[in-house]
Every structure is written in C-alpha cells, then in structure tokens.
Design an enzyme around this catalytic site. Structure first.
Site, mmCIF file in Angstrom:
data_model
loop_
_atom_site.group_PDB
_atom_site.id
_atom_site.type_symbol
_atom_site.label_atom_id
_atom_site.label_comp_id
_atom_site.label_asym_id
_atom_site.label_seq_id
_atom_site.Cartn_x
_atom_site.Cartn_y
_atom_site.Cartn_z
ATOM 1 C CD GLN A 39 3.294 5.661 2.808
ATOM 2 O OE1 GLN A 39 2.279 5.149 2.355
ATOM 3 N NE2 GLN A 39 4.302 4.964 3.297
ATOM 4 N N GLY B 13 0.834 -1.190 0.000
ATOM 5 C CA GLY B 13 0.000 0.000 0.000
ATOM 6 C C GLY B 13 0.866 1.236 0.000
ATOM 7 C CG HIS C 238 0.349 6.699 5.668
ATOM 8 N ND1 HIS C 238 1.476 7.247 6.249
ATOM 9 C CD2 HIS C 238 0.628 5.371 5.491
ATOM 10 C CE1 HIS C 238 2.391 6.308 6.415
ATOM 11 N NE2 HIS C 238 1.895 5.159 5.968
ATOM 12 C CG HIS D 94 -0.575 1.072 7.218
ATOM 13 N ND1 HIS D 94 0.289 0.708 8.214
ATOM 14 C CD2 HIS D 94 0.152 1.850 6.365
ATOM 15 C CE1 HIS D 94 1.488 1.242 7.976
ATOM 16 N NE2 HIS D 94 1.428 1.939 6.856
ATOM 17 C CD GLU D 95 -1.064 2.543 2.707
ATOM 18 O OE1 GLU D 95 -0.644 3.716 2.617
ATOM 19 O OE2 GLU D 95 -0.322 1.595 2.999
ATOM 20 C CB CYS E 250 5.358 2.201 7.535
ATOM 21 S SG CYS E 250 4.853 3.696 6.679
ATOM 22 C CG LEU E 251 6.714 1.009 1.530
ATOM 23 C CD1 LEU E 251 6.051 1.287 0.182
ATOM 24 C CD2 LEU E 251 7.834 -0.006 1.384
#
Length: 170
Positions: A58, A53, A143, A139-140, A97-98
């Site tokens: 991000q 995701g 963000h 999660h997204e 997480c990226l």
C-alpha cells in the site's frame, strides 16, 4: 499509539488500480535497519491516515510486511512474512481500505485465525485472534497476495462520512 522516539515519516499511500496492489509481495529475508525504517514509516503512515492496518504494497513496497493496530490491548502489531495457519468460524462485516478511499464493502471472513510470522528482528511470533483483530489481519494478508476487499465483498457501497453519521445520531 504514535511513536515518540523518532521523527515521523509519512509515506504516500498507493491507490487502486495501481498494479503493485495486485502483485504477490516478496518474502523478507533481511532483517536490518531498512526493514526497521519501513516498519516505522508504515506505522506512522497508518496512524496519520487513521487506519487500523497497512501492508507494505500500500506504500508501493512489494514486501510481505504488515502493521495492525485495532485499538485493543495489543496496540501496534508489526508482522513480517505473516501466514494464516488456522481459520475457523465466520463473520460478515464492513471493511474499508486506505488504498480505496470512499468505498466500503461487506466481507465474509473467518471469525478466528491463528497467524504466525516474524518480528522486526526475525524472531517467530504468533497471534490467536478473533473478531475485529482477526478481520484486520486477514485484510492485510490479502494485500500481500494481491487481493483487495472489493474482490470478495458481498456488496460494495459508498463509505459514510463521519460527519454524516454524527448528524444521523449514530
């Protein structure tokens, strides 16, 4: 599944503690070529980073746009202005997480959610999801609200490297 129809465009993934990761992202009002390019670039960037995701903040863009692909029958899901309209049940599981490389955490999430939003053309879309897809959506969306998994994790720990897991027989 990577796109085959266009030249890939990989964007730089913003890392914590960049302030854009703590902002509430702005609603998208224009569904045009710029949005389509953003969605394409986000998918390319997510796949290139081996993520499941990615949210627009991000990559430094404070817009309410996410892409998710957990490797199930849905394949790539693009969602603009997503909103969770139902959350029920509970699951506890690991997340990474990226934007926070090297760390993972155990995060409590709803097990089932209904999420609605718009596709790249502004048409309404909705998903009823459970388990991993539900976790990825939550999660997204976090963000987009300036929330990171480390804010709600019950524990945070160093991510295990894939080569370590292979040696351990996992």
């Amino acid at each position: 599944m990577k796109r085959k129809d266009a030249v890939m465009s990989i964007r730089l993934i913003v890392k914590h503690p960049d302030p854009v990761l703590r902002e509430r992202a702005q609603e998208v009002t224009k569904f045009n070529a710029n949005l389509h390019k953003l969605l394409d670039d986000m998918a390319d960037t997510m796949y290139d980073a081996d993520g499941v995701g990615l949210a627009a903040p991000q990559i430094g863009i404070s817009k309410r746009v996410i892409v998710v692909d957990v490797g199930d029958e849905h394949e790539l899901i693009e969602m603009v202005n997503p909103e969770i309209v139902l959350a029920e049940g509970e699951q506890l599981g690991p997340e990474g997480c990226l934007s926070i490389p090297g760390l993972q955490g155990d995060v409590k999430r709803a097990n089932r959610i209904v999420i609605k939003g718009q596709d790249r053309h502004g048409k309404p879309i909705q998903y009823d999801s459970t388990e991993f897809l539900s976790r990825a959506f939550q999660h997204e969306v976090d963000h987009l609200n300036g929330v990171l998994f480390i804010d709600s994790a019950e524990s945070v720990y160093e991510a295990r490297k894939p080569e370590d897991q292979e040696q351990d027989g996992d």
